[in-house]
Each structure stands twice: as C-alpha cells, then as structure tokens.
Design a protein around this motif. Structure first.
Motif, PDB file in Angstrom:
ATOM      1  N   ILE A  47      -8.325   6.035   1.118  1.00  0.00           N
ATOM      2  CA  ILE A  47      -8.422   5.653   2.442  1.00  0.00           C
ATOM      3  C   ILE A  47      -8.652   6.863   3.260  1.00  0.00           C
ATOM      4  O   ILE A  47      -7.666   7.946   3.137  1.00  0.00           O
ATOM      5  N   ASN A  71      -8.015  -5.629   3.244  1.00  0.00           N
ATOM      6  CA  ASN A  71      -9.260  -5.111   3.135  1.00  0.00           C
ATOM      7  C   ASN A  71      -9.562  -4.370   1.999  1.00  0.00           C
ATOM      8  O   ASN A  71     -10.760  -4.246   1.260  1.00  0.00           O
ATOM      9  N   VAL A  72      -8.805  -3.447   1.674  1.00  0.00           N
ATOM     10  CA  VAL A  72      -8.848  -2.526   0.425  1.00  0.00           C
ATOM     11  C   VAL A  72      -8.659  -3.339  -1.006  1.00  0.00           C
ATOM     12  O   VAL A  72      -9.715  -3.388  -1.678  1.00  0.00           O
ATOM     13  N   GLN A  73      -7.725  -4.234  -0.849  1.00  0.00           N
ATOM     14  CA  GLN A  73      -7.617  -5.159  -2.119  1.00  0.00           C
ATOM     15  C   GLN A  73      -8.735  -5.914  -2.246  1.00  0.00           C
ATOM     16  O   GLN A  73      -9.305  -6.277  -3.466  1.00  0.00           O
ATOM     17  N   SER A  78     -11.937  -5.529  -1.115  1.00  0.00           N
ATOM     18  CA  SER A  78     -13.386  -4.992  -1.040  1.00  0.00           C
ATOM     19  C   SER A  78     -13.243  -4.336  -2.439  1.00  0.00           C
ATOM     20  O   SER A  78     -14.544  -4.199  -3.129  1.00  0.00           O
ATOM     21  N   THR A  79     -12.101  -4.030  -3.249  1.00  0.00           N
ATOM     22  CA  THR A  79     -12.345  -3.281  -4.395  1.00  0.00           C
ATOM     23  C   THR A  79     -12.034  -4.328  -5.510  1.00  0.00           C
ATOM     24  O   THR A  79     -12.360  -4.052  -6.608  1.00  0.00           O
ATOM     25  N   ILE A 124      -2.662   2.830  -2.521  1.00  0.00           N
ATOM     26  CA  ILE A 124      -3.452   3.326  -1.603  1.00  0.00           C
ATOM     27  C   ILE A 124      -3.187   4.609  -1.229  1.00  0.00           C
ATOM     28  O   ILE A 124      -1.944   4.944  -0.837  1.00  0.00           O
ATOM     29  N   GLN A 152      -4.265  -2.036   6.357  1.00  0.00           N
ATOM     30  CA  GLN A 152      -5.466  -2.210   5.401  1.00  0.00           C
ATOM     31  C   GLN A 152      -5.358  -2.814   4.311  1.00  0.00           C
ATOM     32  O   GLN A 152      -6.406  -2.820   3.426  1.00  0.00           O
TER      33      GLN A 152
END
Ligand code: ATP
Length: 528
Positions: free
Chosen positions: A70, A238-240, A242-243, A251, A235
């Motif tokens: 990120i 959000n990262v987990q 969205s991916t 991350i 985040q």
C-alpha cells in the motif's frame, strides 16, 4: 582505544565528504547554513536510495504471493495516534546537563553506577575554570586538572552527561517525537489567544494554563506519521477484503516518516525526516514465534544479498525490560557502523495488540474469519479471530548509510602511490550508474560511436552515462568513487573491429567485448 575512535571518525568524515563531493547526500538548505538533521539526496544518492528500496519491494512484495503493498498518506486521523499509544508514549526521556548545558536522551547516555567516579571533561580550560567556580560551593571535593574536573561521583540516575560526563543533571522530562501541524483553514493561535485571556482573568496557574493550551491545540492538531506501520493496521480490513488474500499474509509499505529526534546523529543514520520499509505480517494466534523466526532469517538473507559483508551484520535480541509491554519477542538487525554496532532494522512479534487497539479506538471490527480452521475454543470448524502480527521494520535511509560504509574502500596502489584510489564496491543492482560509456579521446569518430552505445543502454532502460570529460584515468577514478561497476571504452581498435573494452570496477580487469554484446553483458551482471 582513542586511536581507534579517531580512525572511525576519520572514516565517517571521508564517507560524508565523498557523499557531498560526488552528489550522494547534501546538507538540507546548505546555502542558508543548513537545517539540523535534514538531508537532501543528490543525483547519485537518489538513485542509490531508490535502488535499495526497489530491491526491498522486489524481495518483500513482487517475489511472493502472500504480501501486498500500500502507499498510505503521511497525515492520518489524529485518533490513530491516540489508539496506537503514540500520543501518550512515543517520547524520549530528556535531560539537561547543569555543567555544559547539553540536552540529551537519558536512555542513550553513558551508563555509570551510583557512586562511581565521574570525571567531567570540558572543551577548554576557560570553560573548565568557569564550571569549577560554579560548582565549588556545592561540591567542594571537585578539583580542576586542565580541561577536566575530577572528584565527582555518579548519582542515582545511573548515567552521566553524554557530552562532558557530568553527573549534575536535571530531572528527566518526556518529549513527544511526533511533529504536530494543523489541517484545514483553522487558526489555532487565534483560539489560543482568546482562551489564554480568559484563563488569566480567571487566575489560572501555569499548569492549568498549559493544559488548556494543549486542549485548544489538540482540537485542530494532526501529526506527520512517525512510522509507516499504523496505516497497515488501520487498512487491514480494506486490504484483506479487496484482495481476498488469506491469513497468513503481509501488507508492505515504504515511505517517509518524521521524528523530532532530540539527538540527531551520525549523518543520515538518525535524521528527523527519513524513509522506512515496513511489513506487517498477519498470522493466526499462536504462530507469532514461528513467523518471527521466519522473518529474521528472510531479512538477514536480504541484507546479505545486497552484498553487505556477513561479518558486519548480526542480530541483537531485546532484553525483557526493553520489550514493549505487548511484544513477546523482538530482534534488531545490527550493522557494524564505523562508530560500532547499531540498529538497521527491528523485527518484532507484536501479538494482537495493534488490531485490538484500533478496533477499540474506532469501534470497528478488525478480525478475520477462516472457514476451514477449527476454533480452539469450541472445537468447531470456522474460526473468527484477531490476527497476530510480526513486523520487520527497516530504515531505508539507514540502509543507504550501511551500504555506503560497507562498499567504501581505499586502495593504496604501488610503492609510489600510483594506482591509489577510493572505490565504492556497491552491488551492481544498487549502483547509481550501471555503465559508463567513454570515448578514449574526443575525435576520430569515437564520441559518435560511444553515444550510439549509450543510446542502446537507454533504450534497454539501464541507467548509463556518456562521459567524455578529462583524461581516461580521471574518468575511471570518478566512476570508481560513485561505484559504477562497468566502464566501456571506445578506442582506436573499436574503429576497425567493433569491439570495446569493458573495465570491471572491483579488480580493474579489462577485456574486449563486441559492441553488440555490451548491453547484454551488463544486463547479465545485473541479474546475477
Ligand atoms: P532507534 O532505537 O535507533 O531510535 P527505533 O527502534 O525507534 O530506532 P523503529 O521505530 O523500530 O526504530 O523503526 C524502524 C527502523 O526505522 C529502524 O530500525 C531504523 O532503521 C529506522 N529509523 C528509525 N528512526 C530513524 C531516524 N530518526 N532516522 C533514520 N532512520 C530511522
């Protein structure tokens, strides 16, 4: 010991001077007298720093499936720093020396047991005399010997002044390292003036006034991040989501961080604005120690892979009293800098502290559901948990200094000093310039051929440099000093057989290769 110390200082001075002379690092705002502890990376330095950071990204993100990157903002919501504990705890213990006036960090000061002799050394006799006169009434046993004051004993603090050795010190005060600023069209000073007028009219004392000023400022304050890590926690969901990446995963982020360091030291080793390369690796509860060991090994592999001498790298385990209360293990990767072993990177097992702290602070869930795992509490399939974290946190700018120190070498040459040189033996992938293309002389069509070769390098995306200034020996010396691994020279023979010499920086070996092979030869070395 003193001789060794002066050799080390001399080596640092040589590295700092090379950095300026060859365009690696300049003092910030130098023409205005320089800004304390801030540095600018010049044409060579920016390449070296970027190369180092790209190597980190390649190793940590691109070469594996379980880490994603990120790039978060430097200014974050102020509540982030409240939840993380930085507002309350990210501070250094500051002390003033009552003899020389130095302000220093208590935790970095020379340690001395209570009652031990504490000789004080001032810069000159005048200062020693003045200090002696000032202290005589309260410490009659003190006597002066040149620039030294003898007879003082270390007090209960357990340390003495880092500048003069004096045990006569102020109380420790906490000093928060975060840089504070305001966000949006607010004028905190206007509010504060009004508030101070009212408080003074009410008869508020200094302590009350200070706490009201703090409160008035806090309403509009934001902070420059003192580390990149917190964005990875904030985040996490959000990262987990969205991916769709599954735990264990990491991350990663590289970028600027800011700390109002009390003791800026050793050139770019400790500065107020610096760059970090951090990864938060999320794993199931109970697996922190396993991944701590794993990341220790990986990170050491990476530092060694940069060509740093293995003898100059080591781990240092944090003692129990050094560990943060939430951490169950932490190791520093240390490099043997000219002044001694010091930290390059910290690798810590942080348990589930960070995600829990931000979940509590934000009132949002920061959890993970593994449908295949068995919940140890119920024995049923499907486990909802707060992941634990292992954090390898490295300094990019500190890394630049370590590779510079490691690569720096002076060669004596023959008995008359002929062939003496300074050379930076940088790993080719870190070297700012990968190949120098040099016409032997500025005539007979050599510059034109050399320019064509340089164009081939540019087309291949390799940072090469066409260079025709000065005699060939001087050009080699200049490129040795910036660590250019290969010099390709166009000479008379090139005109007849389409070959050039390739000179290897480290052993100065020269061989002839075909012009068409030049780009390939350098590319192969960069891959190796
Ligand atoms: P130190 O003990 O040297 O102050 P730290 O333990 O506070 O460092 P961390 O918070 O673990 O450092 O940060 C991770 C890495 O960031 C450090 O290992 C270091 O390489 C780098 N770093 C931290 N502070 C600075 C600074 N002021 N200047 C340059 N690099 C820094």
């Amino acid at each position: 010991m003193a001789a060794e110390e002066s050799r080390e200082t001399e080596l640092m001075q040589k590295i700092v001077s090379l950095c300026k002379r060859r365009g690696f690092v300049f003092q910030s705002s130098e023409i205005y007298g320089g800004l304390r502890s801030a540095y600018d990376y010049g044409p060579m330095g920016v390449e070296l720093k970027r190369n180092l950071m790209s190597e980190w990204w390649r190793f940590m993100v691109h070469s594996r499936e379980d880490v994603v990157g990120i790039d978060a903002s430097i200014i974050m919501h102020p509540e982030v720093w409240k939840s993380s504990g930085h507002l309350a705890n990210f501070s250094d213990p500051l002390v003033d020396c009552k003899v020389c006036g130095e302000r220093f960090r208590a935790d970095k000061a020379p340690k001395l047991a209570e009652g031990a002799d504490a000789p004080i050394t001032l810069a000159d006799k005048g200062r020693a005399k003045a200090a002696h006169e000032k202290l005589q009434a309260t410490v009659p046993e003190l006597r002066r010997d040149g620039t030294s004051l003898l007879g003082a004993k270390a007090g209960p603090a357990g340390y003495v002044c880092s500048n003069c050795g004096s045990p006569f010190l102020s109380e420790e005060r906490r000093f928060n390292l975060m840089f504070r600023t305001t966000l949006g069209p607010v004028d905190p000073i206007g509010d504060i003036v009004g508030m101070v007028r009212a408080a003074v009219a009410e008869g508020a004392d200094d302590k009350e006034l200070r706490s009201r000023v703090e409160a008035a400022m806090a309403a509009s304050s934001v902070y420059l991040r003192p580390e990149t890590a917190q964005a990875m926690f904030v985040q996490f969901m959000n990262v987990q989501q969205s991916t769709g990446i599954k735990v264990p995963f990491g991350i990663a982020q590289m970028g600027k961080s800011f700390r109002n360091e009390v003791t800026a030291e050793h050139f770019i080793f400790r500065s107020c604005e610096f760059e970090q390369m951090e990864c938060e690796y999320f794993c199931p509860p109970g697996e922190g120690q396993k991944y701590l060991e794993y990341w220790k090994e990986q990170r050491m592999l990476w530092w060694r892979g940069l060509g740093i001498d293995a003898e100059n790298l080591r781990f240092r385990a944090h003692d129990a009293d050094e560990l943060a209360h939430y951490s169950d293990g932490c190791f520093d990767v240390e490099y043997k800098f000219p002044w001694g072993w010091d930290e390059l990177e910290g690798i810590a097992s942080r348990t589930d502290y960070d995600l829990k702290a931000h979940a509590a602070g934000s009132n949002k869930k920061l959890t993970y559901f593994d449908p295949e795992a068995t919940d140890p509490a119920t024995g049923k399939q499907g486990w909802h948990y707060v992941p634990h974290v292992v954090e390898p946190a490295a300094g990019a700018t500190r890394g630049v200094l370590a590779v510079l120190c490691d690569a720096y070498a002076e060669e004596a040459g023959d008995a008359d000093g002929k062939g003496a040189r300074t050379v930076l033996r940088l790993h080719p992938r870190l070297a700012p310039i990968k190949a120098a293309i040099l016409p032997l002389v500025k005539r007979d069509g050599m510059p034109e051929i050399a320019r064509k070769i340089a164009d081939q390098f540019f087309a291949a995306g390799i940072n090469a440099k066409y260079d025709e200034q000065h005699a060939i020996g001087k050009r080699y010396a200049r490129h040795d000093e910036v660590g250019t691994p290969y010099c390709l020279t166009v000479d008379t023979q090139t005109l007849t057989d389409d070959t050039v010499t390739i000179r290897h920086r480290d052993d100065r070996r020269q061989e002839r290769i075909k012009v068409q092979e030049a780009v390939d030869t350098v590319q192969r070395a960069l891959r190796g």
